[in-house]
Design an enzyme around this catalytic site. Structure first.
Site, PDB file in Angstrom:
ATOM      1  N   PRO A  93       0.989  -1.207   0.192  1.00 57.31           N
ATOM      2  CA  PRO A  93       0.007  -0.027  -0.110  1.00 57.31           C
ATOM      3  C   PRO A  93       0.652   1.213   0.150  1.00 57.31           C
ATOM      4  O   PRO A  93       0.403   2.273  -0.311  1.00 57.31           O
ATOM      5  CB  PRO A  93      -0.822  -0.075   1.204  1.00 57.31           C
ATOM      6  CG  PRO A  93      -0.821  -1.639   1.592  1.00 57.31           C
ATOM      7  CD  PRO A  93       0.619  -2.052   1.042  1.00 57.31           C
ATOM      8  N   GLU A 120      -0.063  -7.654   7.839  1.00 56.47           N
ATOM      9  CA  GLU A 120       0.254  -6.237   7.801  1.00 56.47           C
ATOM     10  C   GLU A 120       1.203  -5.499   7.090  1.00 56.47           C
ATOM     11  O   GLU A 120       1.310  -4.243   6.948  1.00 56.47           O
ATOM     12  CB  GLU A 120       0.410  -5.778   9.607  1.00 56.47           C
ATOM     13  CG  GLU A 120      -1.041  -5.816  10.247  1.00 56.47           C
ATOM     14  CD  GLU A 120      -2.277  -5.204   9.812  1.00 56.47           C
ATOM     15  OE1 GLU A 120      -2.316  -4.119   9.844  1.00 56.47           O
ATOM     16  OE2 GLU A 120      -3.037  -6.147   9.249  1.00 56.47           O
ATOM     17  N   ARG A 158      -0.135  -6.141 -22.294  1.00 56.89           N
ATOM     18  CA  ARG A 158      -0.927  -5.700 -23.354  1.00 56.89           C
ATOM     19  C   ARG A 158      -0.083  -4.806 -24.177  1.00 56.89           C
ATOM     20  O   ARG A 158      -0.249  -4.420 -25.410  1.00 56.89           O
ATOM     21  CB  ARG A 158      -2.009  -4.892 -22.858  1.00 56.89           C
ATOM     22  CG  ARG A 158      -3.061  -5.582 -22.013  1.00 56.89           C
ATOM     23  CD  ARG A 158      -4.257  -4.871 -21.542  1.00 56.89           C
ATOM     24  NE  ARG A 158      -5.122  -4.412 -22.428  1.00 56.89           N
ATOM     25  CZ  ARG A 158      -5.055  -3.344 -23.231  1.00 56.89           C
ATOM     26  NH1 ARG A 158      -4.277  -2.419 -23.075  1.00 56.89           N
ATOM     27  NH2 ARG A 158      -5.723  -3.043 -24.206  1.00 56.89           N
ATOM     28  N   ASP A 173      -5.188   3.105 -27.118  1.00 57.28           N
ATOM     29  CA  ASP A 173      -6.000   3.052 -25.860  1.00 57.28           C
ATOM     30  C   ASP A 173      -6.213   4.550 -25.513  1.00 57.28           C
ATOM     31  O   ASP A 173      -5.428   5.238 -25.626  1.00 57.28           O
ATOM     32  CB  ASP A 173      -5.093   2.477 -24.906  1.00 57.28           C
ATOM     33  CG  ASP A 173      -5.320   0.733 -25.050  1.00 57.28           C
ATOM     34  OD1 ASP A 173      -5.470   0.456 -26.145  1.00 57.28           O
ATOM     35  OD2 ASP A 173      -5.195  -0.011 -24.326  1.00 57.28           O
TER      36      ASP A 173
HETATM   37  C1  9D3 Z   1      -5.639  -2.707   7.464  1.00 60.55           C
HETATM   38  C2  9D3 Z   1      -4.011  -2.766   7.453  1.00 60.55           C
HETATM   39  N1  9D3 Z   1      -3.646  -1.369   7.000  1.00 60.55           N
HETATM   40  C3  9D3 Z   1      -3.234  -0.487   8.280  1.00 60.55           C
HETATM   41  C4  9D3 Z   1      -3.426   0.773   8.046  1.00 60.55           C
HETATM   42  C5  9D3 Z   1      -2.542  -1.604   6.381  1.00 60.55           C
HETATM   43  C6  9D3 Z   1      -2.393  -2.725   5.256  1.00 60.55           C
HETATM   44  C7  9D3 Z   1      -1.622  -3.747   5.160  1.00 60.55           C
HETATM   45  C8  9D3 Z   1      -1.434  -4.493   4.185  1.00 60.55           C
HETATM   46  C9  9D3 Z   1      -3.455  -2.517   4.331  1.00 60.55           C
HETATM   47  C10 9D3 Z   1      -3.270  -3.470   3.205  1.00 60.55           C
HETATM   48  C11 9D3 Z   1      -2.540  -4.661   3.173  1.00 60.55           C
HETATM   49  C12 9D3 Z   1      -2.601  -5.457   2.151  1.00 60.55           C
HETATM   50  N2  9D3 Z   1      -2.353  -4.936   0.904  1.00 60.55           N
HETATM   51  C13 9D3 Z   1      -1.456  -5.014  -0.086  1.00 60.55           C
HETATM   52  O1  9D3 Z   1      -0.596  -5.631   0.143  1.00 60.55           O
HETATM   53  C14 9D3 Z   1      -1.356  -4.288  -1.245  1.00 60.55           C
HETATM   54  C15 9D3 Z   1      -2.361  -3.214  -1.814  1.00 60.55           C
HETATM   55  C16 9D3 Z   1      -3.363  -2.572  -1.118  1.00 60.55           C
HETATM   56  O2  9D3 Z   1      -3.893  -2.979  -0.005  1.00 60.55           O
HETATM   57  N3  9D3 Z   1      -4.029  -1.611  -2.032  1.00 60.55           N
HETATM   58  C17 9D3 Z   1      -3.743  -1.218  -3.213  1.00 60.55           C
HETATM   59  N4  9D3 Z   1      -2.714  -1.817  -3.897  1.00 60.55           N
HETATM   60  C18 9D3 Z   1      -2.048  -2.722  -2.802  1.00 60.55           C
HETATM   61  S1  9D3 Z   1      -0.447  -3.594  -3.473  1.00 60.55           S
HETATM   62  C19 9D3 Z   1      -0.373  -4.498  -2.062  1.00 60.55           C
END
Ligand code: 9D3
Length: 250
Positions: A93, A120, A158, A173
């Protein structure tokens, strides 16, 4: 092009690569995808890949050893050895938000390695000392990097010359052009009383092209005005947009 994907849920990937455009790309020899189970690289008896966070708090953290060992194993280097110049992308994230420009950038590499985060998060040493890049696919919470990895692979594949049957890649595109697409219609010409715009039935190709350009501009102006700032506009485009601003355009 070759993708190596590291995950604790390898089965999530079966359908996506056994169907659709990705299957075709693999069959035609444009693409190789290798899925690796991170658990296979854990050295303890139970093949554990996560552990409690130092400092306490909730949730689990992906352990560094299985991830470092997996990357080294997949890239064929000894433990602690120098890694080849292959992008090692952590899907998390906190990464930079994936865009068409990043897809294009990645399509220039012969090989890319993707690490799917889970729980996490991953031990910070993976981010700092193993990954060369971090990518997120947008600001919403998923359960891990597996779906994002599929998104990245599909967007990149793609663009590979030949994959879409276009030797120059997917040039038309909308995101590649920088505008949203104009409205599309197919038969029947009238459905439940809703008619296809007259101009599309006219056979006048210059008029049709003009109409499509205007509708693409209108839609982009309405829904994604941020995109308009980033593209090249003709004098005619600008005039039409000015009319939209002044609410004069039909
Ligand atoms: C609820 C946990 N969050 C605490 C604030 C942090 C969190 C950790 C791990 C939120 C999501 C994740 C798992 N997500 C991914 O590994 C992830 C992801 C995403 O959640 N949204 C957009 N792109 C990606 S790329 C990897």
């Amino acid at each position: 092009m070759r993708f190596d994907i590291l995950t604790v849920f390898p089965n999530l990937f079966s359908s996506i690569f056994e169907e659709s455009i990705l299957k075709r790309a693999i069959e035609m020899g444009y693409l190789e995808v290798h899925i690796h189970n991170i658990r296979d690289y854990a050295t303890d008896k139970h093949h554990i890949t996560d552990d409690y966070p130092y400092g306490g708090g909730g949730g689990m953290v992906m352990k560094p050893e299985p991830l470092f060992r997996a990357v080294e194993g997949v890239l064929g280097v000894r433990e602690g050895g120098a890694l080849p110049p292959v992008p090692i992308i952590l899907l998390c994230p906190q990464g930079r938000t994936f865009t068409q420009a990043i897809a294009k950038e990645l399509s220039g590499y012969p090989r890319v390695l993707l690490i799917c985060g889970r729980y996490e998060g991953v031990d910070e040493r993976v981010r700092v000392h193993l990954a060369t890049d971090e990518i997120s696919i947008g600001d919403y919470v998923l359960s891990g990097g597996e779906l994002p990895a599929m998104v990245v692979v599909e967007a990149v594949v793609r663009l590979l010359p030949g994959v879409l049957g276009d030797p120059l890649g997917a040039r038309q595109d909308s995101f590649a052009m920088g505008l949203l697409e104009y409205p599309h219609y197919t038969r029947p010409a009238v459905y439940r009383g809703y008619a296809v715009p007259e101009v599309l039935l006219s056979g006048n190709h210059a008029e049709i092209a003009r109409w499509r350009r205007r509708e693409a501009l209108r839609r982009t102006w309405q829904r994604r005005p941020d995109l308009l700032a980033r593209i090249e506009l003709s004098e005619e485009d600008r005039l039409f947009l000015r009319e939209l601003e002044e609410k004069k355009a039909p």
